[in-house]
Design a protein around this motif. Structure first.
Motif, PDB file in Angstrom:
ATOM      1  N   ARG A   1      11.787   1.470  -8.031  1.00 55.27           N
ATOM      2  CA  ARG A   1      10.855   1.790  -9.112  1.00 55.27           C
ATOM      3  C   ARG A   1      10.246   0.521  -9.700  1.00 55.27           C
TER       4      ARG A   1
ATOM      5  N   ALA B   1       4.496   5.851  -4.964  1.00 56.27           N
ATOM      6  CA  ALA B   1       4.027   5.867  -6.350  1.00 56.27           C
ATOM      7  C   ALA B   1       5.094   6.442  -7.282  1.00 56.27           C
ATOM      8  N   GLU B   2       4.695   6.666  -8.532  1.00 59.27           N
ATOM      9  CA  GLU B   2       5.659   7.134  -9.539  1.00 59.27           C
ATOM     10  C   GLU B   2       6.153   8.543  -9.232  1.00 59.27           C
ATOM     11  N   ARG B   3       5.228   9.419  -8.862  1.00 61.14           N
ATOM     12  CA  ARG B   3       5.619  10.806  -8.597  1.00 61.14           C
ATOM     13  C   ARG B   3       6.510  10.899  -7.362  1.00 61.14           C
TER      14      ARG B   3
ATOM     15  N   GLU C   1       0.841  -1.209   0.000  1.00 63.04           N
ATOM     16  CA  GLU C   1       0.000   0.000   0.000  1.00 63.04           C
ATOM     17  C   GLU C   1       0.877   1.262   0.000  1.00 63.04           C
TER      18      GLU C   1
ATOM     19  N   VAL D   1       2.362   1.724  -3.559  1.00 66.62           N
ATOM     20  CA  VAL D   1       1.394   2.082  -4.609  1.00 66.62           C
ATOM     21  C   VAL D   1       0.716   3.411  -4.314  1.00 66.62           C
ATOM     22  N   ASP D   2       0.325   3.642  -3.060  1.00 66.66           N
ATOM     23  CA  ASP D   2      -0.503   4.808  -2.750  1.00 66.66           C
ATOM     24  C   ASP D   2       0.295   6.020  -2.263  1.00 66.66           C
TER      25      ASP D   2
ATOM     26  N   ALA E   1       1.777  -2.253  -8.890  1.00 68.47           N
ATOM     27  CA  ALA E   1       0.651  -1.501  -9.463  1.00 68.47           C
ATOM     28  C   ALA E   1       0.233  -2.005 -10.834  1.00 68.47           C
ATOM     29  N   SER E   2       0.918  -3.016 -11.397  1.00 70.43           N
ATOM     30  CA  SER E   2       0.651  -3.436 -12.775  1.00 70.43           C
ATOM     31  C   SER E   2      -0.124  -4.741 -12.810  1.00 70.43           C
TER      32      SER E   2
ATOM     33  N   HIS F   1       8.428   8.629  -6.150  1.00 73.12           N
ATOM     34  CA  HIS F   1       9.746   8.064  -6.448  1.00 73.12           C
ATOM     35  C   HIS F   1      10.623   9.077  -7.181  1.00 73.12           C
TER      36      HIS F   1
ATOM     37  N   ILE G   1       7.508  -0.609  -7.359  1.00 72.07           N
ATOM     38  CA  ILE G   1       6.298   0.217  -7.491  1.00 72.07           C
ATOM     39  C   ILE G   1       5.522  -0.199  -8.736  1.00 72.07           C
ATOM     40  N   ASP G   2       6.217  -0.356  -9.849  1.00 71.82           N
ATOM     41  CA  ASP G   2       5.547  -0.744 -11.092  1.00 71.82           C
ATOM     42  C   ASP G   2       4.971  -2.152 -10.987  1.00 71.82           C
TER      43      ASP G   2
END
Length: 790
Positions: free
Chosen positions: A476, A380-382, A373, A376-377, A483-484, A384, A479-480
């Protein structure tokens, strides 16, 4: 009947330049009409009122209304006085906050800040004066050279010891890099250092070396305080100290005038009563015996000490930036980690730390639910990208600060200290140089410690960069992956297979929540700081002690927390260096002697005054004469001249008899302003009364034998004689061109100079509205030609 013949009009002085200050919205202040002409180039400094009555702004102008720079203090302090250095390289500005700031001729940044007083009553700066002296060692060396040449010796033989003394090796080192403006803390000048070290130009100003051709010159700055203090500094910013001198015991006096000559170490001060009407002045000789004789070259010593002071300021500013960059690498990641730590602790079956949870993920591929959690929440990408940028940019900037700023500055400190160590070993400590070999060796020991710490930081930063790069890529991917979709997860799993998991684990365990760099930058307790400082004072070798503590830390044993800390070492170096600076200043301060004063009293209130010191080098005993010009409040048609002989030998002087005379300007004229041009000329700006007043400039040869000076007693009004304008050997008159609709109320006088191109003698006239000034060139025949350009 033919009209009466017109009177012979005097020749007109040519107009050099004029500037209308109102075009820049900067008329000269009426409450403090300060104006200063640069001696070496065509620059003029003025002061204008700020937004409130306390603040003001310094403007420096080229000819024809071109503003070179302007400067106002962010604190809102007002300008009390300004004065150019004799070579024109610095403008000294005395501010209402008790600080003298020296600004380079080409920029509005404060190169040096000298605190001489405090804000408040009695601590304001009221007078600034510059003087240039040639050291006694130089004069003795010149005499020996003349003796060699006149005795048949070889002409033009180099003084090899002198040349070797001023051999500069710093130029072979890489130049110091400018520091960033953002992130810097306040320096000694209340934040000025943050801007001072931010450009290559200002760094060149601050760290310029002592040239051999200038090595025999000692530039002295004299600052007069409202409470009567007289502050001395030499060689731009090396402080000698504050002095208190009362010509009459129990009666406060403050500095209002200063004169010096390059060929003598005696300076002449004019002092006035601090309170009440100015009805008399005190002429006080001040002998700088350390200029007449010093066991070491004074310019070299002051130059090296000033450069060391500036390097310490630079190092301190670098350390502030380094600490900020290190904190930036820790703050954002720590905020991310704090968010998941609480969730992990609340897990069933016992809480985990984020380090344990991520190590579990690296080893098994399994991700705990709170971690998933969080990835992902929260991150997240931003998140990171922000994490990656904060750490990478911080570490890269830290590496640059250590490699390009800190280490080069420490190398320069080592070179200067090695030069000082050689001086200390050559000269006996009893010779009064103010420091010894033991003190300098201790400073070199601390610099060596800082160098070791700097290289340790550099190694740790390189390691952390390497490990973080791998960890960031792995993070990274996680995270991907979380979330994928399942098909994309297989592709990400293949990428993860190529990852160096050993480095990921190393980063998580060693760097994620704590860093090896923390021992150099993290907060230390006051108890550790004081304890380590006391231990360092008792230990003969700080470097050996540091190496021992670093080994203890690497082996996991308890170690001295403060000793490896960059801030601790820099503060310790600064405090020990300041003791050396103070000892040197005390040694010079003991060589400042004030003599018995002479009273100048005309029985009336004094309106304006000026002073000039004239010297005949061939006559050391009686070759010094101080000339003082006064005009009374009640009578603006009479000028009083006082001639005081100064007797002295071996750098110590005393005042001889004073003689005086009074001069009445031609009928119908009154004195607007006056000032000495050089050792032989005094200039009077005169005004003709009437509806259409005319203005003229009268030159008086105050050393002329036809000007009869008579014996003077304090309180006696000198006898008067009219100005005989037909006597061209004593007086000379000129008019002004382009003076229509312009009423001058103030005049500044500046003699010619050839230091940086031919600049003629000048007078600068300020208009009645304070919104315009005009500069006129003086005839070459009016002043002595100075072959040295000074």
């Amino acid at each position: 009947m033919p009209p009466p013949p017109l009177p012979d009009l005097p020749p007109l002085l040519p107009l050099l330049s004029q500037s209308r200050l109102s075009t820049a919205g900067a008329p000269i202040s009426e409450s403090n009409p300060v104006l200063a002409l640069n001696p070496a180039i065509d620059l003029t400094a003025t002061v204008s009122d700020g937004d409130n009555k306390e603040s003001s702004t310094v403007y420096v102008w080229r000819a024809n209304e071109q503003v070179v720079f302007k400067h106002a203090e962010r604190s809102g302090a007002g300008v009390e006085t300004v004065r150019w250095k004799e070579d024109g390289k610095f403008l000294a500005v005395g501010w209402g906050d008790g600080v003298v700031r020296l600004m380079g001729e080409g920029g509005g940044r404060s190169v040096y800040c000298i605190r001489v007083g405090d804000e408040g009553r009695g601590k304001r700066i009221k007078f600034l004066g510059w003087g240039r002296n040639v050291t006694g060692n130089s004069r003795r060396r010149k005499r020996r050279r003349v003796e060699v040449e006149t005795g048949g010796g070889k002409v033009g033989v180099s003084d090899l010891p002198h040349e070797l003394t001023f051999l500069e090796v710093e130029g072979a080192l890489p130049k110091l890099g400018p520091l960033p403006v953002a992130g810097g803390g306040g320096g000694a000048g209340g934040g000025d250092d943050m801007f001072l070290f931010s450009s290559t130009t200002s760094l060149e100003w601050v760290f310029r070396g002592c040239k051999a051709e200038e090595a025999d010159d000692v530039h002295v700055m004299v600052v007069g305080m409202e409470d009567g203090g007289v502050h001395l500094s030499i060689c731009d910013s090396f402080v000698v100290g504050m002095f208190r001198h009362e010509p009459v015991e129990g009666e406060g006096a403050m500095l209002c005038g200063h004169a010096s000559h390059e060929e003598t170490s005696t300076h002449v001060l004019l002092m006035r009563p601090r309170e009440g009407e100015v009805r008399r002045l005190h002429l006080v000789p001040m002998d700088l015996t350390f200029v007449h004789y010093s066991p070491v070259n004074l310019s070299l010593l002051a130059s090296k000490m000033t450069m060391l002071q500036n390097l310490l300021r630079y190092i301190k500013q670098t350390q502030t930036h380094m600490t900020n960059e290190w904190k930036s690498t820790r703050e954002l990641p720590q905020r991310f980690l704090n968010g998941v730590e609480d969730d992990l602790k609340r897990m069933e079956g016992g809480g985990l730390s984020i380090v344990q949870a991520l190590c579990h993920t690296v080893a098994t591929g399994h991700v705990f639910k709170p971690v998933k959690e969080w990835l992902v929440d929260v991150v997240a990408e931003r998140g990171h990208k922000r994490w990656d940028k904060a750490v990478l940019s911080g570490l890269l900037n830290l590496r640059g600060l250590v490699h390009e700023n800190l280490i080069p500055a420490l190398e320069r400190c080592g070179i200067i200290l090695s030069r000082m160590l050689g001086i200390a070993r050559f000269h006996d400590s009893e010779e009064g140089i103010g420091f010894n070999a033991t003190q300098i060796t201790r400073l070199m020991d601390i610099v060596s410690c800082l160098t070791v710490v700097a290289h340790k930081i550099l190694l740790n930063v390189m390691d952390e960069l390497e490990y973080f790069s791998v960890f960031s890529t792995w993070l990274r991917l996680q995270i991907d992956q979380q979330a994928s979709s399942s098909s994309a997860t297989e592709e990400l799993t293949e990428k993860e297979a190529t990852m160096d998991h050993a480095k990921v684990l190393t980063y998580i365990q060693r760097y994620l929540t704590s860093s090896p760099l923390a021992m150099y930058f993290d907060q230390i307790t006051k108890e550790d700081y004081v304890k380590d400082q006391e231990y360092a004072e008792d230990n003969p070798s700080l470097l050996q002690m540091l190496v021992k503590q670093l080994k203890r830390e690497e082996s996991g044993q308890p170690y001295m927390r403060a000793l490896p800390h960059v801030d601790f070492l820099i503060n310790y170096l600064t405090s020990r260096a300041n003791k050396v600076f103070q000892n040197i200043a005390e040694a010079e301060k003991r060589g400042v002697l004030f003599g018995k004063d002479a009273v100048l009293d005309i029985g009336e209130g004094i309106w304006k005054h000026d002073i000039r010191l004239c010297v005949k080098p061939e006559d050391e005993a009686t070759g010094q004469t101080a000339y003082t010009a006064l005009v009374s409040e009640q009578d603006r048609t009479t000028l009083f001249l006082f001639k005081t002989v100064i007797q002295g030998t071996k750098g110590v002087s005393e005042l001889g008899p004073t003689r005086a005379c009074g001069l009445s300007v031609p009928e119908g004229k009154s004195i607007v302003d006056f000032g000495f041009l050089d050792e032989n000329s005094l200039l009077l700006l005169c005004c003709t009364a009437g509806d259409n007043p005319g203005f003229s400039l009268i030159k008086i040869s105050h050393q002329s034998a036809t000007l009869l000076y008579r014996h003077y007693e304090a309180g006696q009004r000198p006898s008067l004689r009219p100005l005989d304008m037909d006597d061209q050997t004593l007086f000379c008159t000129r008019g002004f061109s382009h003076l229509s609709h312009f009423t001058p109320v103030q005049m500044m006088v500046q003699k010619s100079c050839s230091l940086r191109g031919e600049i003629p003698g000048r007078v600068c006239l300020v208009g009645k509205d304070r919104a315009m000034y005009k500069t006129y060139a003086l005839p070459r025949s009016w002043e002595d030609v100075d072959t040295n350009g000074q």
